[in-house]
Design an enzyme around this catalytic site. Structure first.
Site, PDB file in Angstrom:
ATOM      1  N   TYR A   1      33.457  53.549  85.550  1.00  0.00           N
ATOM      2  CA  TYR A   1      34.760  54.224  85.510  1.00  0.00           C
ATOM      3  C   TYR A   1      35.718  53.340  84.748  1.00  0.00           C
ATOM      4  CZ  TYR A   1      39.228  56.164  87.183  1.00  0.00           C
ATOM      5  OH  TYR A   1      40.487  56.706  87.274  1.00  0.00           O
TER       6      TYR A   1
ATOM      7  N   ASP B   1      35.198  46.078  80.265  1.00  0.00           N
ATOM      8  CA  ASP B   1      36.262  46.512  81.154  1.00  0.00           C
ATOM      9  C   ASP B   1      36.164  45.663  82.417  1.00  0.00           C
ATOM     10  OD1 ASP B   1      37.919  47.658  82.982  1.00  0.00           O
ATOM     11  OD2 ASP B   1      37.256  49.727  82.624  1.00  0.00           O
TER      12      ASP B   1
ATOM     13  N   LYS C   1      44.299  45.251  87.950  1.00  0.00           N
ATOM     14  CA  LYS C   1      44.172  44.933  89.371  1.00  0.00           C
ATOM     15  C   LYS C   1      44.689  43.523  89.721  1.00  0.00           C
ATOM     16  CE  LYS C   1      41.283  48.769  90.294  1.00  0.00           C
ATOM     17  NZ  LYS C   1      40.225  49.411  89.538  1.00  0.00           N
TER      18      LYS C   1
END
Ligand SMILES: *Cc1c(COP(=O)(O)O)cnc(C)c1O
Length: 428
Positions: A142, A237, A265
């Site tokens: 994702y 990523d 994050k």
């Protein structure tokens, strides 16, 4: 005081599904989502006053725990000096510099507000830099809700993807090639056929968004080599893994460097902040230096940057935190495996540092198809049983649990005790 149930009923009247991000709605496990009032350290308290040991950690950012003192102080200090200027501040340079020191392939870094935005910008940059349009991604990875990445694998091994969300056009999906994770042969075939048109390959170097799936030996190296050989860019990523599996992310852990790195994050200390970076030659294609446009009113927001800097400063000056996280997480993983065995519940425990997923199946889990073989009904019963015992887990089988530096051995052992009872309960 409202109950969780009442709060959810009310939220649903004003917010689609009652939530601002779908997984929060507990659809995957059933039951009512928990509405939180506060958090401190590894504990969170809901609006009914119930306390939980938290393994969601806001989906990854809270590696130092909730409401961590230095982060909160930095936020308060920054906010008092204005929450936003829409003009440069020196703290943005400090954050970029810290990231560049920890991620050796990054010579320039640009800040964004979310991981989605950073990924979207990195893709545009890769396309602008290579003058090519197609991208390669892996099923189960994702990368935020970017149109061209909300694409599922097509039916044949080498067909292009099909939209995986309403509103994503087939034209966009046509430019995305979706391959099985950990499958080097599939990458070779894709590049043999479409290499000259591929702008980039993007992956999670340790997948966390189909549950934790580790790269098999040689996978990252091979993807990097095949991608570069065709003149495409290799994008890691590391929104989830950056500063999580090691200070320098999965690229440090596995010693494979990408052309572009995406972070998020943890680098925001719990505030909305993400980043992408790479060699100057690539990054300088961005406006205002180059033709690839990318911008943001609140990009590099001083409050978010101050929170991120406070988090990174602590992680960088206390590297022993990663060794401690490893010990805590290994103890949790071993405890869960033992408890599952005692209860006769097959579990495949996947872990990389302080990210872990107990898949409710024998395993091994190396890709999305494997992950999907999990007994999700049993996971749902387990989730409910743990919630009842005061342990807050991600409300889906296909997510990573996060251990934070605020967890103690006592918290881990209490969690394993709760798991022992819950696994017996859900074995039925
Ligand atoms: C969370 C995540 C994103 C998206 O970040 P947002 O800030 O939620 O937009 C992208 N990639 C990975 C690997 C993630 O875990």
């Amino acid at each position: 005081m409202a109950t969780n149930h009442e709060a959810f009923d009310e939220a649903r009247q004003f917010i689609p599904g009652g939530v601002n991000s779908p997984v929060r709605a507990f659809r995957a496990v059933g039951g009512t989502p928990v509405f939180f009032a506060s958090g401190f350290g590894c504990k969170v308290t809901d609006i009914e006053g119930r306390e939980y040991i938290d393994y969601v950690g806001s989906w990854g950012p809270h590696i130092l725990g909730h409401a961590q003192e230095k982060i909160v102080n930095a936020i308060a200090r920054a906010a008092r000096a204005s929450t936003s200027f829409g003009a440069p501040t020196v703290s943005e340079t400090a954050l970029a510099k810290a990231i560049i020191e920890d991620y050796p392939n990054c010579e320039r870094v640009r800040l964004t507000n979310s991981g989605t935005e950073a990924v979207m910008s990195a893709l545009r940059l890769a396309r602008g830099f290579t003058h090519r349009s197609k991208i390669v991604k892996f099923a189960g990875c994702y990368h935020g809700h970017v149109d061209s990445l909300l694409v599922a694998a097509g039916s044949g091994a080498l067909t292009f993807g099909s939209p995986d969300s309403g509103g994503v056009t087939p034209a966009v999906a046509q430019d995305t090639i979706v391959l099985p994770y950990n499958d080097v042969d599939a990458v070779e075939r894709a590049f043999a056929q479409w290499g000259a048109e591929i702008a980039c390959t993007i992956l999670e170097p340790v997948a966390g968004n189909m549950g934790v799936v580790l790269p098999v030996r040689g996978f990252l190296e091979s993807v990097a080599a095949i991608t570069r050989e065709s003149g495409a860019l290799f994008i890691m990523d590391e929104v989830m893994t950056g500063y999580r599996v090691a200070l320098g992310g999965a690229q440090q852990l596995f010693n494979v460097l990408p052309d572009l790195t995406v972070l998020g994050k943890i680098i925001g200390g719990g505030m909305p902040l993400a980043a992408f970076g790479g060699r100057a030659e690539i990054m300088d294609q961005l406006a205002p230096l180059g033709p690839v446009y990318q911008a943001g009113t609140l990009s590099g927001n001083p409050v978010a940057v101050s929170a991120g800097l406070a988090a990174l400063t602590q992680l960088r000056s206390h590297r022993e935190i990663y060794a401690r996280l490893e010990v805590l997480s290994a103890r949790l993983a071993a405890g869960l495996s033992d408890a599952a065995e005692a209860a006769g519940v097959p579990i495949y425990l996947a872990r990389c540092g302080s990210m872990l997923t107990p898949f409710f199946q024998q395993g091994p889990v190396r890709n999305l198809d494997h992950a999907k073989k999990s007994d999700t009904a049993r996971f749902s019963r387990f989730h409910a049983a743990m919630l009842k015992r005061g342990v807050y887990l991600p409300p889906s089988q296909f997510e990573a649990w996060f251990v934070s530096n605020a967890h103690t051995f006592k918290d881990i052992d209490a969690t394993v005790d709760a798991a022992r009872e819950s696994l017996v309960e859900c074995a039925a």
